[in-house]
Design a protein around this motif. Structure first.
Motif, PDB file in Angstrom:
ATOM      1  N   VAL A 105       0.877  -1.164   0.000  1.00 14.63           N
ATOM      2  CA  VAL A 105       0.000   0.000   0.000  1.00 14.63           C
ATOM      3  C   VAL A 105       0.917   1.217   0.000  1.00 14.63           C
ATOM      4  CG1 VAL A 105      -1.902   1.203   1.125  1.00 14.63           C
ATOM      5  CG2 VAL A 105      -1.699  -1.295   1.342  1.00 14.63           C
ATOM      6  N   GLY A 106       0.981   1.888  -1.152  1.00  7.85           N
ATOM      7  CA  GLY A 106       1.956   2.960  -1.290  1.00  7.85           C
ATOM      8  C   GLY A 106       1.491   4.103  -2.166  1.00  7.85           C
ATOM      9  N   HIS A 107       2.467   4.686  -2.862  1.00  2.42           N
ATOM     10  CA  HIS A 107       2.281   5.992  -3.498  1.00  2.42           C
ATOM     11  C   HIS A 107       2.795   6.021  -4.936  1.00  2.42           C
ATOM     12  CE1 HIS A 107       1.650   7.506   0.601  1.00  2.42           C
ATOM     13  NE2 HIS A 107       2.637   6.690   0.930  1.00  2.42           N
ATOM     14  N   GLN A 108       2.313   7.015  -5.642  1.00  2.00           N
ATOM     15  CA  GLN A 108       2.869   7.390  -6.919  1.00  2.00           C
ATOM     16  C   GLN A 108       4.009   8.367  -6.629  1.00  2.00           C
ATOM     17  OE1 GLN A 108       1.930   5.201  -9.199  1.00  2.00           O
ATOM     18  NE2 GLN A 108       1.599   6.794 -10.710  1.00  2.00           N
ATOM     19  N   PRO A 109       5.012   8.437  -7.453  1.00  2.00           N
ATOM     20  CA  PRO A 109       5.166   7.712  -8.710  1.00  2.00           C
ATOM     21  C   PRO A 109       5.821   6.330  -8.567  1.00  2.00           C
ATOM     22  CG  PRO A 109       6.939   9.280  -8.520  1.00  2.00           C
ATOM     23  CD  PRO A 109       6.060   9.461  -7.292  1.00  2.00           C
ATOM     24  N   ALA A 110       6.220   5.969  -7.352  1.00  3.59           N
ATOM     25  CA  ALA A 110       6.982   4.722  -7.174  1.00  3.59           C
ATOM     26  C   ALA A 110       6.211   3.488  -7.642  1.00  3.59           C
ATOM     27  CB  ALA A 110       7.410   4.556  -5.713  1.00  3.59           C
ATOM     28  N   LEU A 111       4.915   3.395  -7.332  1.00  5.20           N
ATOM     29  CA  LEU A 111       4.175   2.195  -7.717  1.00  5.20           C
ATOM     30  C   LEU A 111       4.045   2.082  -9.234  1.00  5.20           C
ATOM     31  CD1 LEU A 111       1.335   1.967  -5.031  1.00  5.20           C
ATOM     32  CD2 LEU A 111       3.577   0.847  -5.057  1.00  5.20           C
ATOM     33  N   GLY A 112       3.740   3.174  -9.901  1.00  6.60           N
ATOM     34  CA  GLY A 112       3.648   3.148 -11.361  1.00  6.60           C
ATOM     35  C   GLY A 112       4.977   2.824 -12.012  1.00  6.60           C
ATOM     36  N   ARG A 113       6.037   3.388 -11.480  1.00  5.70           N
ATOM     37  CA  ARG A 113       7.377   3.110 -12.014  1.00  5.70           C
ATOM     38  C   ARG A 113       7.759   1.652 -11.779  1.00  5.70           C
ATOM     39  NH1 ARG A 113      10.307   8.660  -9.927  1.00  5.70           N
ATOM     40  NH2 ARG A 113       9.366  10.021 -11.526  1.00  5.70           N
ATOM     41  N   LEU A 114       7.369   1.112 -10.643  1.00  4.17           N
ATOM     42  CA  LEU A 114       7.654  -0.291 -10.348  1.00  4.17           C
ATOM     43  C   LEU A 114       6.905  -1.201 -11.313  1.00  4.17           C
ATOM     44  CD1 LEU A 114       8.901  -2.530  -8.692  1.00  4.17           C
ATOM     45  CD2 LEU A 114       7.138  -2.156  -6.954  1.00  4.17           C
ATOM     46  N   ALA A 115       5.630  -0.908 -11.552  1.00  2.51           N
ATOM     47  CA  ALA A 115       4.858  -1.702 -12.515  1.00  2.51           C
ATOM     48  C   ALA A 115       5.512  -1.650 -13.894  1.00  2.51           C
ATOM     49  CB  ALA A 115       3.418  -1.195 -12.580  1.00  2.51           C
ATOM     50  N   LEU A 119       6.992  -4.916 -15.852  1.00  3.80           N
ATOM     51  CA  LEU A 119       6.252  -5.350 -17.040  1.00  3.80           C
ATOM     52  C   LEU A 119       6.937  -4.982 -18.363  1.00  3.80           C
ATOM     53  CD1 LEU A 119       2.637  -4.573 -15.828  1.00  3.80           C
ATOM     54  CD2 LEU A 119       3.656  -6.838 -16.188  1.00  3.80           C
ATOM     55  N   ALA A 120       7.625  -3.837 -18.385  1.00  5.98           N
ATOM     56  CA  ALA A 120       8.224  -3.368 -19.645  1.00  5.98           C
ATOM     57  C   ALA A 120       9.751  -3.363 -19.613  1.00  5.98           C
ATOM     58  CB  ALA A 120       7.704  -1.970 -19.977  1.00  5.98           C
ATOM     59  N   GLY A 121      10.333  -3.612 -18.451  1.00  2.73           N
ATOM     60  CA  GLY A 121      11.785  -3.686 -18.363  1.00  2.73           C
ATOM     61  C   GLY A 121      12.488  -2.365 -18.161  1.00  2.73           C
ATOM     62  N   GLN A 122      11.741  -1.290 -18.018  1.00  3.13           N
ATOM     63  CA  GLN A 122      12.354   0.009 -17.727  1.00  3.13           C
ATOM     64  C   GLN A 122      11.386   0.882 -16.942  1.00  3.13           C
ATOM     65  OE1 GLN A 122      13.291   1.785 -21.479  1.00  3.13           O
ATOM     66  NE2 GLN A 122      11.176   2.271 -21.958  1.00  3.13           N
ATOM     67  N   GLU A 123      11.945   1.772 -16.153  1.00  2.00           N
ATOM     68  CA  GLU A 123      11.107   2.670 -15.362  1.00  2.00           C
ATOM     69  C   GLU A 123      10.523   3.747 -16.258  1.00  2.00           C
ATOM     70  OE1 GLU A 123      12.279   4.368 -11.611  1.00  2.00           O
ATOM     71  OE2 GLU A 123      13.604   2.672 -11.237  1.00  2.00           O
ATOM     72  N   SER A 124       9.218   3.869 -16.213  1.00  2.00           N
ATOM     73  CA  SER A 124       8.491   4.931 -16.901  1.00  2.00           C
ATOM     74  C   SER A 124       7.426   5.436 -15.943  1.00  2.00           C
ATOM     75  CB  SER A 124       7.826   4.404 -18.174  1.00  2.00           C
ATOM     76  OG  SER A 124       8.790   3.960 -19.093  1.00  2.00           O
ATOM     77  N   ASP A 125       6.923   6.602 -16.216  1.00  2.00           N
ATOM     78  CA  ASP A 125       5.923   7.198 -15.337  1.00  2.00           C
ATOM     79  C   ASP A 125       4.521   6.706 -15.683  1.00  2.00           C
ATOM     80  OD1 ASP A 125       7.609   8.661 -13.655  1.00  2.00           O
ATOM     81  OD2 ASP A 125       7.768  10.287 -15.099  1.00  2.00           O
ATOM     82  N   TRP A 126       4.239   5.465 -15.328  1.00  2.04           N
ATOM     83  CA  TRP A 126       2.901   4.911 -15.494  1.00  2.04           C
ATOM     84  C   TRP A 126       2.042   5.375 -14.330  1.00  2.04           C
ATOM     85  CZ3 TRP A 126       3.368  -0.939 -17.124  1.00  2.04           C
ATOM     86  CH2 TRP A 126       4.021  -1.020 -18.361  1.00  2.04           C
TER      87      TRP A 126
END
Length: 158
Positions: A105-115, A119-126
């Motif tokens: 249970v956390g926060h953006q942007p870390a959770l989106g970047r982790l996903a 899933l895509a092999g690089q950190e992006s601002d999802w």
């Protein structure tokens, strides 16, 4: 391993006079809308979470209140506080060899970047919406592992 990323539900805004004060940000609570989001998401999770899922929670009040909608058996982890890096959050979970299931249970942007990293092999601002849940699973495949997106759901769909 299952890794469930749950962004905290809708929270109170920080008054302009308190912006930049970490203690004020950590004290922000859920709004009535956020409480409803957390309750609906918790009901959805409760029906699906594997037995023994470890719940890891940011020390921010809004994240704690979100986790409490699901259970009182959670662990507050400073490594997933607002401003945490993707690698700090990942290390806190023990991915991919940690417990069978971990819910963060956390926060953006870390959770989106982790996903995006998983899933895509690089950190992006999802973007993961407030109260949203992304459920990832690692599984062995031949000589390599795979990451499968099992669910991505927002509170308005629950």
């Amino acid at each position: 391993m299952n890794l469930i990323l749950w962004r905290h539900a809708d929270a109170q805004s920080l008054p302009d006079s308190l912006i930049g004060r970490p203690s004020a940000d950590l004290a922000r609570e859920l709004t009535p809308r956020g409480q409803k989001q957390a309750t609906r998401a918790a009901a959805w999770l409760r029906q699906r979470l594997p037995e023994g899922t470890v719940v890891l929670c940011s020390p921010a009040q809004r994240a704690i209140q979100t986790a409490q909608a699901l259970t009182d058996n959670y662990r507050v982890v400073r490594a997933i506080a607002p401003g945490a890096s993707t690698l700090e959050v990942l290390a806190a979970t023990g991915w991919p060899d940690g417990p069978a299931s971990a819910l963060v249970v956390g926060h953006q942007p870390a959770l989106g970047r982790l996903a995006s990293l998983l899933l895509a092999g690089q950190e992006s601002d999802w973007s993961i919406k407030k109260g949203g849940i992304w459920w990832l699973t690692s599984r062995p495949r031949e000589d390599d592992g795979q990451i499968v997106l099992r669910a991505a759901i927002t509170p308005d769909l629950l």
